[in-house]
Design an enzyme around this catalytic site. Structure first.
Site, PDB file in Angstrom:
ATOM      1  N   HIS A 181       0.838  -1.204   0.000  1.00 20.36           N
ATOM      2  CA  HIS A 181       0.000   0.000   0.000  1.00 20.36           C
ATOM      3  C   HIS A 181       0.877   1.260   0.000  1.00 20.36           C
ATOM      4  O   HIS A 181       0.685   2.169  -0.820  1.00 20.36           O
ATOM      5  CB  HIS A 181      -0.915  -0.034   1.237  1.00 20.36           C
ATOM      6  CG  HIS A 181      -1.808   1.157   1.398  1.00 20.36           C
ATOM      7  ND1 HIS A 181      -3.177   1.101   1.184  1.00 20.36           N
ATOM      8  CD2 HIS A 181      -1.558   2.440   1.763  1.00 20.36           C
ATOM      9  CE1 HIS A 181      -3.705   2.282   1.394  1.00 20.36           C
ATOM     10  NE2 HIS A 181      -2.745   3.130   1.756  1.00 20.36           N
ATOM     11  N   GLU A 182       1.839   1.331   0.889  1.00 19.49           N
ATOM     12  CA  GLU A 182       2.681   2.528   0.978  1.00 19.49           C
ATOM     13  C   GLU A 182       3.558   2.672  -0.271  1.00 19.49           C
ATOM     14  O   GLU A 182       3.800   3.779  -0.737  1.00 19.49           O
ATOM     15  CB  GLU A 182       3.540   2.502   2.249  1.00 19.49           C
ATOM     16  CG  GLU A 182       2.741   2.489   3.559  1.00 19.49           C
ATOM     17  CD  GLU A 182       1.730   3.615   3.692  1.00 19.49           C
ATOM     18  OE1 GLU A 182       1.877   4.663   3.028  1.00 19.49           O
ATOM     19  OE2 GLU A 182       0.759   3.445   4.462  1.00 19.49           O
ATOM     20  N   HIS A 185       1.568   4.279  -3.004  1.00 18.07           N
ATOM     21  CA  HIS A 185       1.546   5.742  -2.868  1.00 18.07           C
ATOM     22  C   HIS A 185       2.819   6.328  -3.480  1.00 18.07           C
ATOM     23  O   HIS A 185       2.765   7.274  -4.267  1.00 18.07           O
ATOM     24  CB  HIS A 185       1.485   6.155  -1.390  1.00 18.07           C
ATOM     25  CG  HIS A 185       0.125   6.071  -0.780  1.00 18.07           C
ATOM     26  ND1 HIS A 185      -1.014   6.479  -1.426  1.00 18.07           N
ATOM     27  CD2 HIS A 185      -0.279   5.644   0.454  1.00 18.07           C
ATOM     28  CE1 HIS A 185      -2.060   6.302  -0.630  1.00 18.07           C
ATOM     29  NE2 HIS A 185      -1.646   5.794   0.515  1.00 18.07           N
ATOM     30  N   HIS A 191      -5.736   6.932  -2.761  1.00 17.21           N
ATOM     31  CA  HIS A 191      -6.716   5.981  -2.238  1.00 17.21           C
ATOM     32  C   HIS A 191      -7.865   5.798  -3.208  1.00 17.21           C
ATOM     33  O   HIS A 191      -8.280   6.754  -3.885  1.00 17.21           O
ATOM     34  CB  HIS A 191      -7.249   6.453  -0.885  1.00 17.21           C
ATOM     35  CG  HIS A 191      -6.208   6.388   0.179  1.00 17.21           C
ATOM     36  ND1 HIS A 191      -6.061   7.352   1.135  1.00 17.21           N
ATOM     37  CD2 HIS A 191      -5.246   5.469   0.413  1.00 17.21           C
ATOM     38  CE1 HIS A 191      -5.053   7.032   1.933  1.00 17.21           C
ATOM     39  NE2 HIS A 191      -4.543   5.895   1.507  1.00 17.21           N
ATOM     40  N   TYR A 237     -10.160   2.154   1.401  1.00 18.48           N
ATOM     41  CA  TYR A 237     -10.383   2.114   2.852  1.00 18.48           C
ATOM     42  C   TYR A 237     -11.666   1.350   3.156  1.00 18.48           C
ATOM     43  O   TYR A 237     -12.514   1.145   2.305  1.00 18.48           O
ATOM     44  CB  TYR A 237     -10.423   3.539   3.413  1.00 18.48           C
ATOM     45  CG  TYR A 237      -9.066   4.033   3.846  1.00 18.48           C
ATOM     46  CD1 TYR A 237      -7.913   3.610   3.184  1.00 18.48           C
ATOM     47  CD2 TYR A 237      -8.923   4.894   4.917  1.00 18.48           C
ATOM     48  CE1 TYR A 237      -6.659   4.047   3.589  1.00 18.48           C
ATOM     49  CE2 TYR A 237      -7.668   5.345   5.324  1.00 18.48           C
ATOM     50  CZ  TYR A 237      -6.542   4.913   4.661  1.00 18.48           C
ATOM     51  OH  TYR A 237      -5.313   5.352   5.063  1.00 18.48           O
TER      52      TYR A 237
END
Ligand SMILES: [Zn+2]
Length: 280
Positions: A181-182, A185, A191, A237
């Site tokens: 996930h990071e 980014h 997101h 999310y």
């Protein structure tokens, strides 16, 4: 005589115990702690893990820490809040003549070897499904990721120029999906719920959002590259993210019962859009 023998046997035992303790005890302790906490959170999605890891950050953050928006996106100043550096100024990582996109990284010494192995596995996963190649920094690198254990899990969006921190706090961020996930980014992805077309796929219930956290549900003029909205994206999310009253903050439309935000690693769509963005 027997008594003396028994005593010396005991002494040998104690001696060996002491030496094992010196060399290995500390590392074993850490490993055990990690596996216990891992068991208890093994059911959590990436989104839940991120929220958990970042939930009490404000108490510990210092002036040196970057501002975080949307839970885990780092920015340098408030002015950037509505900007997406990736769409306005191009923040992709460059492609080499062999068609690969090499992204230099340095893993700081904040991590045990076991923790570093989780990070490395996340970094290397990208080479199995894309042309992204995370590789250790070389002295000639201008732009690179510094993977550190700072306050919480966070990353800037896209290539920033120079050194940029990806924080994977030892407490709470060291899971395969969280690392992915990071890194997404850092590769330029936002997101899922901030996608420009999100209103066709989820209904945001601002009345259930913690006051002051509404900005987490802003829309961004994202570059969607024709990719479908993906409830199973590792960047989506969960239903109750930033909820003030245990009521959902997002519901899928048209069918509110569809499961979403439960990804534990990158989805097929996450992989496909990464390959599209970088023309792998
Ligand atoms: Zn995030």
């Amino acid at each position: 005589m027997a008594h003396i023998l028994r005593l010396s046997a005991l002494a040998v035992l104690l001696l060996s115990a002491c030496c094992w303790a010196d060399s290995e005890l500390q590392e074993e302790d850490t490993a055990e702690e990690l596996s216990v906490s891992e068991l208890s959170v093994s059911e959590l999605s990436v989104s839940e893990l991120l929220e958990r890891a970042n939930s009490h950050l404000s108490e510990f953050r210092s002036d040196n820490d970057p501002i975080l928006i949307e839970g885990d996106i780092a920015i340098d100043s408030e002015a950037e809040r509505n900007a997406d550096p990736c769409t306005s100024s191009g923040c992709k990582w460059g492609k080499a003549s062999d068609g690969k996109v090499y992204v230099p990284y340095y893993i700081t010494n904040h991590f045990s070897s076991r923790e570093a192995a989780i990070i490395t596995r996340g970094l290397e996963s990208f080479s199995s499904f894309s042309c992204i190649r995370f590789r250790p920094t070389q002295s000639s690198d201008r732009d690179w990721l510094s993977i550190e254990s700072q306050n919480g899990c966070y990353s800037f969006v896209g290539r920033r120029g120079g050194k940029q921190v990806v924080s994977l706090a030892r407490s709470g961020c060291l899971y395969h999906g969280t690392v992915q996930h990071e890194l997404l980014h850092a590769l330029g992805f936002n997101h899922e719920q901030t996608r420009s077309d999100r209103d066709n796929h989820i209904k945001v219930l601002l009345q259930n959002v913690v006051s002051g956290m509404e900005h987490n549900f802003r829309k961004i003029a994202t570059l969607n590259q024709g990719s479908p909205y993906d409830y199973n994206s590792v960047m989506q999310y969960h239903r109750y993210a930033f909820s003030k009253n245990n009521q959902p903050t997002m519901v899928p439309i048209p069918n509110p019962n569809v499961s979403f935000g439960n990804a534990k690693e990158m989805s097929r769509n996450d992989i496909a859009r990464l390959n599209t963005l970088y023309k792998c």
